[in-house]
Design an enzyme around this catalytic site. Structure first.
Site: not given
Ligand code: AMP
Length: 279
Positions: A28, A32-34, A146-147, A181, A183
């Site tokens: 959550g 824009e990445g999500h 990114k991860d 990007m 959170s």
């Molecule tokens: P998170 O909510 O941070 O656990 O991220 C959820 C998914 O979004 C994971 O697969 C992350 O790798 C992906 N994600 C987070 N930030 C980015 C980003 N800047 N660019 C691409 N994917 C992202």
């Protein structure tokens, strides 16, 4: 768009949809990445499900679980606008009822880098993602480059456990100034936000060095180290140049694809970023 909070409700809603499903797991506080992952999932599947779950098992006791930013109403508005079909937003008790003890250990790929600094982190990640895969039964699941180590952990889990869901990796989405990007960028004060540019700047300089023929692992790590060292607000956690597949640290001249990654602390935030050299 339907928002489901329990596993049976999600399964019922999914069963009523015909065609393929793409799953985008998130914690959550969407950016824009999500949303880029969501758009890709929409292109490649008949329906899209997004999970929003701040997974307690992937946070260490001294980490930011309680403080992790949350804004469900805003997330739901963004996902509705993006044309998502199903949102899965379970409680911690729904995902981890009393007596749940099974955890997935993905072995060597989860040990260095983030795994070394965040003991137990990838057991939490692999376990929650395996559960989400079993709940969603999606044809494809989308993860951000990114991860980078997380991607390798999930690929290893899926391969070792014969998971039928295809894992799709989406390139890192960046702010106009290069910052990946995240959170967690919300933790940065304005001066810290400016200092944070040094992560992507260091990686870009190393990429340019590599493109110019530099192959020494030490020299490439050093380019990043010096760039970060020029920012007094930033403390290095690690700078790594590792085999892109095994994540074993590299010494000497690079001969195949390598993952250049780093983690730093800036004020309250711990940020990571990476590029692949020689893909
Ligand atoms: P998170 O909510 O941070 O656990 O991220 C959820 C998914 O979004 C994971 O697969 C992350 O790798 C992906 N994600 C987070 N930030 C980015 C980003 N800047 N660019 C691409 N994917 C992202």
């Amino acid at each position: 768009m339907q928002t489901l909070h329990t596993i049976p409700d999600f399964r019922r809603a999914h069963a009523a949809l015909a065609g393929s499903l793409g799953l985008v797991p998130t914690m959550g506080y969407l950016h824009e990445g999500h949303l880029t992952l969501v758009r890709r999932a929409k292109e490649e599947n008949d329906h899209v499900a997004v999970s929003i779950f701040v997974n307690p098992t992937q946070f260490g006791p001294a980490e930011d679980l309680a403080a992790y930013p949350r804004d469900l109403d805003r997330d739901l508005a963004l996902l509705r606008k993006a044309g998502v079909d199903l949102v899965f937003n379970p409680s911690p008790a729904e995902m981890y009822p009393p007596g749940q003890e099974s955890m997935i250990d993905t072995g060597s790929v989860s040990q260095p880098l983030e795994g070394q600094r965040r003991p137990g982190h990838f057991r939490g990640v692999a376990t929650v993602v395996a559960k989400l895969f079993n709940i969603a039964q999606a044809q494809r699941a989308y993860f951000g480059a990114k991860d980078a180590q997380q991607v390798r952990v999930i690929q290893r889990m899926a391969r070792d456990l014969d998971v039928p869901t295809a894992i799709i990796v989406v390139p890192t989405v960046r702010e106009p100034d290069g910052l990946a990007m995240s959170s967690r960028n919300v933790y940065l004060t304005p001066p810290e936000r400016i200092a944070a540019r040094c992560l992507s700047r260091g990686l870009r300089l190393a990429e340019a060095g590599y493109a110019g023929g530099e192959r020494s692992a030490d020299a490439l790590r050093e380019v990043v180290r010096q760039t970060i060292a020029a920012e007094p607000l930033v403390t290095v956690d690690y700078i790594s140049l590792a085999d892109s597949e095994t994540l074993a640290e590299l010494e000497g001249p690079l001969t195949r694809a390598a993952l250049l990654s780093l983690a730093v602390r800036i004020g309250k935030a711990r940020l990571i970023d990476n590029v692949t050299l020689g893909e």
